[in-house]
Design an enzyme around this catalytic site. Structure first.
Site, PDB file in Angstrom:
ATOM      1  N   TYR A  12      61.899  61.182  58.146  1.00  0.00           N
ATOM      2  CA  TYR A  12      62.096  60.370  56.940  1.00  0.00           C
ATOM      3  C   TYR A  12      63.582  60.105  56.719  1.00  0.00           C
ATOM      4  CZ  TYR A  12      62.547  59.231  51.991  1.00  0.00           C
ATOM      5  OH  TYR A  12      62.895  58.637  50.803  1.00  0.00           O
ATOM      6  N   GLN A  47      56.225  53.204  42.810  1.00  0.00           N
ATOM      7  CA  GLN A  47      56.772  53.858  41.623  1.00  0.00           C
ATOM      8  C   GLN A  47      58.033  53.149  41.094  1.00  0.00           C
ATOM      9  OE1 GLN A  47      57.653  58.382  40.111  1.00  0.00           O
ATOM     10  NE2 GLN A  47      57.663  58.028  42.287  1.00  0.00           N
ATOM     11  N   ALA A  52      59.461  51.432  50.784  1.00  0.00           N
ATOM     12  CA  ALA A  52      59.833  52.481  51.733  1.00  0.00           C
ATOM     13  C   ALA A  52      58.596  53.271  52.135  1.00  0.00           C
ATOM     14  CB  ALA A  52      60.858  53.431  51.117  1.00  0.00           C
ATOM     15  N   TRP A  76      64.256  62.257  44.154  1.00  0.00           N
ATOM     16  CA  TRP A  76      63.219  62.535  43.174  1.00  0.00           C
ATOM     17  C   TRP A  76      63.117  61.496  42.064  1.00  0.00           C
ATOM     18  CZ3 TRP A  76      59.554  65.541  44.543  1.00  0.00           C
ATOM     19  CH2 TRP A  76      59.806  66.607  45.399  1.00  0.00           C
TER      20      TRP A  76
END
Length: 185
Positions: free
Chosen positions: A133, A11, A68, A158
């Protein structure tokens, strides 16, 4: 300036591709998978020798680490992969940039905190991850900080874009299929 971007097919990496259009800088986009229609150099950032070779070959002045392991829930049971991508790979990038004197821009997360703050976190706020995480992302930050390389760490929460899965897309899908939603504040 030569800028090497890891995780280019994710993304954030895809957004970096857009940002690079028309830039005077030379961008090299790397990932472990191909993206149809996009030039991508294959680079496994968990391999320290491959990272050093790529940094040298492309004469990277800057590395932007967009790669990641981001599946927060799955990280709880896939600890080794999460650590390999979020901590060990970050250490590899930092070591390569230390050798060349380049700058590492490392993207991290607010999950390094416990989420209990009642005011915005500052750069020096005490970290206290509550899951794998967040812990592995914190380990990545610590590896970068202790490497001796020049670095910038960006903690974000986010990401939203037209690419990949994200909160906005999830909410749009859910509002189309459910009469009411409950969302964590």
């Amino acid at each position: 300036m030569n800028i090497l971007v890891t995780g280019a097919n994710g993304q954030l990496g895809n957004e970096m591709r857009i940002v690079s259009i028309g830039s005077a800088d030379r961008y090299v986009f790397t990932d472990v998978t191909d993206l149809p229609g996009q030039e991508t150099i294959m680079l496994d950032i968990t391999d320290p020798d491959a990272v050093r070779a790529a940094v040298r070959e492309y004469r990277a002045d800057v590395v932007i680490n967009c790669a990641a392991y981001t599946n927060v829930d799955k990280a709880e049971t896939d600890v080794d992969t999460s650590r390999m991508l979020n901590a060990n790979a970050s250490a590899n990038l930092a070591a390569a940039m230390k050798e060349t004197g380049g700058l590492l821009i490392h993207v991290s997360t607010d999950y390094v905190f416990n989420g209990q703050a009642t005011t915005p976190y500052t750069e020096d706020a005490v970290t206290a991850p509550t899951g794998v995480y967040g812990q592995t992302k914190l380990e990545g930050e610590q590896a970068v900080q202790s490497s001796g390389c020049r670095y910038i760490i960006i903690r974000t929460a986010w990401l939203y874009s037209e690419f990949g899965r994200n909160f906005v897309k999830t909410m749009l899908t859910l509002t189309a299929t459910r009469p009411q939603l409950n969302v964590v504040n």
